[in-house]
Design an enzyme around this catalytic site. Sequence first.
Site, PDB file in Angstrom:
ATOM      1  N   CYS A   1       5.888   6.261   4.669  1.00 62.95           N
ATOM      2  CA  CYS A   1       4.841   5.577   3.460  1.00 62.95           C
ATOM      3  C   CYS A   1       3.886   6.181   3.095  1.00 62.95           C
ATOM      4  O   CYS A   1       2.633   5.753   2.466  1.00 62.95           O
ATOM      5  CB  CYS A   1       3.331   5.031   5.022  1.00 62.95           C
ATOM      6  SG  CYS A   1       3.910   4.240   6.481  1.00 62.95           S
TER       7      CYS A   1
ATOM      8  N   ASP B   1      -5.005 -10.677  -0.341  1.00 61.97           N
ATOM      9  CA  ASP B   1      -3.354 -11.065  -0.143  1.00 61.97           C
ATOM     10  C   ASP B   1      -2.686 -11.205  -1.676  1.00 61.97           C
ATOM     11  O   ASP B   1      -3.347 -11.091  -2.084  1.00 61.97           O
ATOM     12  CB  ASP B   1      -3.730 -12.307   0.351  1.00 61.97           C
ATOM     13  CG  ASP B   1      -2.780 -13.297   0.819  1.00 61.97           C
ATOM     14  OD1 ASP B   1      -2.393 -12.406   1.594  1.00 61.97           O
ATOM     15  OD2 ASP B   1      -2.238 -14.561   0.065  1.00 61.97           O
ATOM     16  N   HIS B   2      -1.087 -10.708  -1.124  1.00 54.39           N
ATOM     17  CA  HIS B   2      -0.580 -10.295  -1.888  1.00 54.39           C
ATOM     18  C   HIS B   2      -1.417  -8.853  -3.347  1.00 54.39           C
ATOM     19  O   HIS B   2      -0.999  -9.025  -4.219  1.00 54.39           O
ATOM     20  CB  HIS B   2      -0.264 -12.167  -3.059  1.00 54.39           C
ATOM     21  CG  HIS B   2       0.406 -12.438  -1.965  1.00 54.39           C
ATOM     22  ND1 HIS B   2       0.025 -13.287  -0.911  1.00 54.39           N
ATOM     23  CD2 HIS B   2       2.113 -12.347  -2.137  1.00 54.39           C
ATOM     24  CE1 HIS B   2       1.046 -13.812  -0.125  1.00 54.39           C
ATOM     25  NE2 HIS B   2       2.600 -13.370  -0.967  1.00 54.39           N
TER      26      HIS B   2
ATOM     27  N   GLU C   1      -0.680  -4.128  11.669  1.00 59.08           N
ATOM     28  CA  GLU C   1      -0.228  -3.435  10.626  1.00 59.08           C
ATOM     29  C   GLU C   1       2.092  -4.254  10.409  1.00 59.08           C
ATOM     30  O   GLU C   1       2.327  -4.769   9.871  1.00 59.08           O
ATOM     31  CB  GLU C   1      -0.092  -1.791  10.317  1.00 59.08           C
ATOM     32  CG  GLU C   1       0.070  -0.991   9.521  1.00 59.08           C
ATOM     33  CD  GLU C   1       0.457  -0.457   9.122  1.00 59.08           C
ATOM     34  OE1 GLU C   1      -0.398  -0.040   7.671  1.00 59.08           O
ATOM     35  OE2 GLU C   1       0.157   0.477   9.320  1.00 59.08           O
TER      36      GLU C   1
ATOM     37  N   HIS D   1       0.947  -1.141  -0.219  1.00 56.07           N
ATOM     38  CA  HIS D   1      -0.512  -0.242  -0.127  1.00 56.07           C
ATOM     39  C   HIS D   1       1.263   1.418   0.319  1.00 56.07           C
ATOM     40  O   HIS D   1       2.116   1.179   0.538  1.00 56.07           O
ATOM     41  CB  HIS D   1      -0.910   0.151   1.303  1.00 56.07           C
ATOM     42  CG  HIS D   1      -0.257   0.752   2.517  1.00 56.07           C
ATOM     43  ND1 HIS D   1      -1.373   0.351   3.344  1.00 56.07           N
ATOM     44  CD2 HIS D   1       1.099   0.700   3.077  1.00 56.07           C
ATOM     45  CE1 HIS D   1      -0.549   1.360   4.583  1.00 56.07           C
ATOM     46  NE2 HIS D   1       1.008   0.911   4.222  1.00 56.07           N
TER      47      HIS D   1
ATOM     48  N   HIS E   1       4.867   0.273  -0.202  1.00 57.90           N
ATOM     49  CA  HIS E   1       5.900  -0.504   0.528  1.00 57.90           C
ATOM     50  C   HIS E   1       4.819  -1.773   0.929  1.00 57.90           C
ATOM     51  O   HIS E   1       3.313  -1.650   1.043  1.00 57.90           O
ATOM     52  CB  HIS E   1       6.494   0.071   1.794  1.00 57.90           C
ATOM     53  CG  HIS E   1       4.731   0.609   2.410  1.00 57.90           C
ATOM     54  ND1 HIS E   1       4.944   1.743   2.270  1.00 57.90           N
ATOM     55  CD2 HIS E   1       5.014   0.505   3.641  1.00 57.90           C
ATOM     56  CE1 HIS E   1       4.006   1.805   3.369  1.00 57.90           C
ATOM     57  NE2 HIS E   1       3.568   1.171   3.737  1.00 57.90           N
TER      58      HIS E   1
ATOM     59  N   HIS F   1       3.355  -5.144   3.913  1.00 55.34           N
ATOM     60  CA  HIS F   1       3.096  -5.824   5.236  1.00 55.34           C
ATOM     61  C   HIS F   1       2.564  -6.682   4.957  1.00 55.34           C
ATOM     62  O   HIS F   1       1.911  -7.463   4.661  1.00 55.34           O
ATOM     63  CB  HIS F   1       1.697  -4.305   5.947  1.00 55.34           C
ATOM     64  CG  HIS F   1       2.352  -3.511   6.152  1.00 55.34           C
ATOM     65  ND1 HIS F   1       3.388  -2.671   7.181  1.00 55.34           N
ATOM     66  CD2 HIS F   1       2.157  -1.623   5.342  1.00 55.34           C
ATOM     67  CE1 HIS F   1       3.306  -1.496   7.136  1.00 55.34           C
ATOM     68  NE2 HIS F   1       2.909  -1.006   6.006  1.00 55.34           N
TER      69      HIS F   1
HETATM   70 NI    NI Z   1       2.234   1.045   5.897  1.00 55.82          NI
END
Ligand code: NI
Length: 160
Positions: free
Chosen positions: A56, A102-103, A147, A37, A62, A64
Amino acid sequence: MPAKATSKRPVRRSAPAAAAPVGVVHVTRQVHFNAAHRLYNPRFGRRWNERTYGPCANPHWHGHNYVLEATVKGTPDPDTGFVINLGELKAILIKAVVEPCDHRNLNVEVAFLRDVIPTAENLAVAFWARIEHLLGPGRLHRVRLYETPRNCAEYLGPNA
Ligand code: NI
């Protein structure tokens, strides 16, 4: 041939205790997913976003390793002893959140997150609605989204 004796001694059963009132029990299931995200509010400029979100706001995204916990409330069913079958709760979490997220890139690939700034707070609220929709009204107690192992957002629904 004589029939086999079924029991030599009667089983002693103590009288059942008076049924104690049963209150609400909370049951939690955890699932994991990985996603990318970026935190960026397009209503503000690059400076504001970098100041607010720091790394961020990185335009190159990036990721998580998210951990999602959903807590269901209720009184245990007298036949099963369950508030909810945890296999059923797992299947709901996978369908509501893991399969679509997911992914994925949460900013651009997930339809129900369109126009949502994907902070842990906003994700917890969005996930609540999807989980409750599958679970039925009045059963979901809490959604908690980690997160990182140190940061989480917790949502107890619109009336809490
Ligand atoms: Ni983040």
